[in-house]
Design an enzyme around this catalytic site. Structure first.
Site, PDB file in Angstrom:
ATOM      1  N   PHE A 125       0.849  -1.198   0.000  1.00  0.00           N
ATOM      2  CA  PHE A 125       0.000   0.000   0.000  1.00  0.00           C
ATOM      3  C   PHE A 125       0.888   1.252   0.000  1.00  0.00           C
ATOM      4  CE2 PHE A 125      -3.103   2.931   1.938  1.00  0.00           C
ATOM      5  CZ  PHE A 125      -4.278   2.545   1.316  1.00  0.00           C
ATOM      6  N   ASP A 202       1.520  -5.824   7.659  1.00  0.00           N
ATOM      7  CA  ASP A 202       0.338  -4.978   7.617  1.00  0.00           C
ATOM      8  C   ASP A 202      -0.864  -5.902   7.372  1.00  0.00           C
ATOM      9  OD1 ASP A 202      -1.787  -3.286   7.005  1.00  0.00           O
ATOM     10  OD2 ASP A 202      -0.420  -1.710   6.339  1.00  0.00           O
ATOM     11  N   TYR A 227     -11.262  -0.047  10.173  1.00  0.00           N
ATOM     12  CA  TYR A 227     -12.491   0.460   9.532  1.00  0.00           C
ATOM     13  C   TYR A 227     -12.838  -0.310   8.257  1.00  0.00           C
ATOM     14  CZ  TYR A 227      -8.911   3.367   7.171  1.00  0.00           C
ATOM     15  OH  TYR A 227      -7.800   3.803   6.507  1.00  0.00           O
ATOM     16  N   LYS A 228     -12.076  -1.360   7.965  1.00  0.00           N
ATOM     17  CA  LYS A 228     -12.391  -2.186   6.788  1.00  0.00           C
ATOM     18  C   LYS A 228     -13.280  -3.344   7.252  1.00  0.00           C
ATOM     19  CE  LYS A 228      -8.433  -0.374   4.448  1.00  0.00           C
ATOM     20  NZ  LYS A 228      -6.973  -0.338   4.408  1.00  0.00           N
ATOM     21  N   ARG A 375     -12.130  -2.768  -7.896  1.00  0.00           N
ATOM     22  CA  ARG A 375     -12.072  -3.735  -6.791  1.00  0.00           C
ATOM     23  C   ARG A 375     -13.466  -4.013  -6.247  1.00  0.00           C
ATOM     24  NH1 ARG A 375      -8.046  -2.136  -1.989  1.00  0.00           N
ATOM     25  NH2 ARG A 375      -9.830  -0.800  -1.672  1.00  0.00           N
TER      26      ARG A 375
HETATM   27  C1  LIG Z   1      -6.321   0.831   4.534  1.00  0.00           C
HETATM   28  C2  LIG Z   1      -4.856   0.635   4.657  1.00  0.00           C
HETATM   29  C3  LIG Z   1      -4.080   1.565   5.351  1.00  0.00           C
HETATM   30  C4  LIG Z   1      -4.742   2.792   5.930  1.00  0.00           C
HETATM   31  O1  LIG Z   1      -3.896   3.592   6.639  1.00  0.00           O
HETATM   32  P1  LIG Z   1      -4.478   4.764   7.548  1.00  0.00           P
HETATM   33  O2  LIG Z   1      -3.275   5.368   8.110  1.00  0.00           O
HETATM   34  O3  LIG Z   1      -5.369   4.145   8.586  1.00  0.00           O
HETATM   35  O4  LIG Z   1      -5.232   5.701   6.667  1.00  0.00           O
HETATM   36  C5  LIG Z   1      -2.716   1.327   5.459  1.00  0.00           C
HETATM   37  N1  LIG Z   1      -2.144   0.224   4.908  1.00  0.00           N
HETATM   38  C6  LIG Z   1      -2.887  -0.693   4.229  1.00  0.00           C
HETATM   39  C7  LIG Z   1      -2.238  -1.913   3.658  1.00  0.00           C
HETATM   40  C8  LIG Z   1      -4.250  -0.507   4.080  1.00  0.00           C
HETATM   41  O5  LIG Z   1      -4.978  -1.392   3.409  1.00  0.00           O
END
Ligand SMILES: *Cc1c(COP(=O)(O)O)cnc(C)c1O
Length: 405
Positions: A125, A202, A227-228, A375
Site C-alpha cells: 500500500f 500490515d 475500519y475495513k 475492486r
Molecule cells: C487501509 C490501509 C491503510 C490505511 O492507513 P491509515 O493510516 O489508517 O489511513 C494502510 N495500509 C494498508 C495496507 C491498508 O490497506
C-alpha cells in the site's frame, strides 16, 4: 446469468451467516455495496454505543476517563483473541495505521542497528511505502522495493534470495490491496526470522477476513486497520501487535505520556512502559473506539474462520460470474485459486474509471484503483450471494455501454 442467480439464491438460503446482515444498517438505496474492504458498513448498535459514550461525557465529564482510559487495551485484547490469534496484553488500538507503521518500523530498525536494509514489495500500500522511505531516510538505511507479480503477489523465492545479514526489516502486507493476493504469513515470517531480521506485517486487508494465529509465528510485529472488515467506522484507530517476546526490547520513536510507565506521575523524564502500552502516544479517540466495540461484536460471534469460508464462496461466485460476461475488455486481476487470495476480487478494464462511475450510477459501489482496476469487496458478514450477481449483471451492462476504449 439467470442460472447463476438461482445458484446464488440457493447459497443465500443455506448461508449460516445470513442472520448477521440484519445487524447492519442497510436500506435499498444501493443495489449492492462492494466496498466492505475500504469502509465496512455501520453496525446498527453503533448509534447506541456512541449515544452512551456521549452521555458519560455529559454526566461524568472528566471522570469518564476512569473507564475510557482502558479502551485501547481492552479493544486490543478483543482483537488479539477474536481476530488475529494473539495473547492478552499484546495488542493495542491507537492512532492511524500509517502512524503505527512508522512507530513499529522505527522500533524494529533500531533493534538491529548494524543492519542497513529495509525490504518491501511494490504491491504494498502506498502509505506503507512512504513510511518505509521516511524511516530509511531518517536512519540512513537503504529501502529495497522488490517487484511483485501484479496478480499473484510477491514470489517467495525472490524474497528468499533478497533477505540476508544486511536486512534489518522486511515489511509486507498480508493481503495485497490491489489484487488481493495472500502472502504466506508463516513461511515468510520464518524465513525473515531465520535471517535474524525483523518482520512487520500490515494486516489491514486480512484482519477480520482471513483467519490467522500470530502467536504461533516467530516474534513479528504487525499493524492493521479497523475500519475495513472490522467495521469500526470512518477514521477508527488502528491496531498494533507487539508479542511478549519483543516487549521491553523495542522502543518506538513517539515518546508520549500514554506510553510512560507512570503516566499520571507527570514526571519530566521519559520512562517507557514495559508492555505493549509503550506504543501508545496520546489520548485515545473515545467515540471511535466505542464503535469499534460494536464492529467487533459481530466478528467475534460469527468467527473469522466462518467468514473466510463464506468469502471464498462469494469471491468464487464473483469470478465465475465475471468469466460469464462476454466482453474482451474485462479480465480478472486476482488469484483464481481461493486459497491464494483474501476477500476481494479485482477486475481490469482499460476504462475502469468510467466503468466505476457507471456502476455507482447503477447502484453498485466498488472501488476504483487507477489506472485500470476495479475492486469488489463483498464482506461476508452482510453481503449476500445475490448481491454479487446484481453487481456483475450491472458490470456487464455498464461495460457493454462503454466499450473497450
Ligand atoms: C487501509 C490501509 C491503510 C490505511 O492507513 P491509515 O493510516 O489508517 O489511513 C494502510 N495500509 C494498508 C495496507 C491498508 O490497506
Amino acid at each position: 446469468m439467470s442460472l447463476m442467480r438461482s445458484e446464488a439464491e440457493e447459497l443465500d438460503r443455506a448461508d449460516p451467516l445470513a442472520r448477521f446482515r440484519e445487524r447492519f444498517s442497510i436500506d435499498d438505496r444501493y443495489a449492492a455495496y462492494m466496498d466492505g474492504n475500504s469502509l465496512g458498513r455501520q453496525p446498527r448498535s453503533a448509534g447506541d454505543v456512541v449515544a452512551a459514550a456521549l452521555e458519560v461525557w455529559s454526566d461524568s465529564m472528566i471522570l469518564g476517563w476512569r473507564d475510557w482510559i482502558r479502551l485501547p487495551i481492552r479493544l486490543g485484547d478483543r482483537i488479539a483473541q477474536d481476530v488475529i490469534g494473539a495473547r492478552e496484553g499484546e495488542v493495542i488500538v491507537s492512532d492511524s495505521t500509517t502512524v503505527n507503521l512508522f512507530k513499529a518500523a522505527m522500533a524494529a530498525v533500531d533493534a538491529v542497528p548494524d543492519r542497513t536494509r529495509i525490504i518491501t514489495s511494490d504491491d504494498n500500500f502506498p502509505t506503507d511505502i512512504y513510511v518505509l522511505e521516511s524511516v530509511a531516510q531518517q536512519r540512513g538505511k537503504e529501502l529495497v522495493i522488490l517487484a511483485a507479480d501484479e496478480v499473484e503477489g510477491l514470489d517467495l523465492g525472490l524474497l528468499e534470495r533478497s533477505v540476508d545479514d544486511r536486512t534489518a526489516l522486511v515489511a509486507l502486507s498480508h493481503v495485497a490491496y490491489k489484487s488481493g493476493a495472500l502472502s504466506d504469513l508463516a513461511g515468510v515470517s520464518q524465513l525473515v526470522h531465520d535471517a535474524g531480521s525483523m518482520m512487520l506485517w500490515d494486516l489491514s486487508h486480512s484482519a477480520g477476513s482471513v483467519p490467522m494465529t500470530v502467536r504461533e509465528l516467530p516474534p513479528v510485529l504487525a499493524v492493521g486497520c479497523t475500519y475495513k472488515y472490522l467495521n469500526g467506522g470512518p477514521g477508527c484507530p488502528a491496531f498494533t501487535y507487539l508479542p511478549h517476546e519483543l516487549q521491553g526490547q523495542l522502543r518506538q520513536p513517539i515518546w508520549g505520556w500514554f506510553g510512560h510507565r507512570d503516566q499520571f506521575q507527570m514526571r519530566t523524564d521519559y520512562d517507557p512502559a514495559d508492555g505493549v502500552e509503550q506504543f501508545l502516544t496520546g489520548a485515545p479517540t473515545v467515540l471511535s473506539l466505542v464503535t469499534l466495540g460494536a464492529g467487533l461484536d459481530a466478528i467475534a460471534e460469527a468467527g473469522v474462520a466462518a467468514l473466510y469460508a463464506k468469502s471464498q464462496r462469494l469471491t468464487d461466485l464473483l469470478i465465475d460470474a465475471v468469466d460469464g460476461i462476454r466482453s474482451e475488455a474485462i479480465q480478472i486481476a486476482s488469484p483464481r485459486d481461493a486459497h491464494a487470495r483474501g476477500a476481494h476480487v479485482t477486475v481490469r478494464h482499460a476504462r475502469a474509471k468510467d466503468v466505476v462511475r457507471g456502476l455507482v450510477a447503477a447502484g453498485v459501489i466498488p472501488d476504483y484503483r487507477p489506472p485500470n482496476l476495479i475492486r469488489f469487496g463483498p464482506a461476508p458478514l452482510y453481503t449476500r450471494f445475490v448481491d454479487v450477481i446484481e453487481a456483475v449483471e450491472r458490470l456487464e451492462a455498464v461495460a457493454n455501454s462503454i466499450g473497450a476504449d
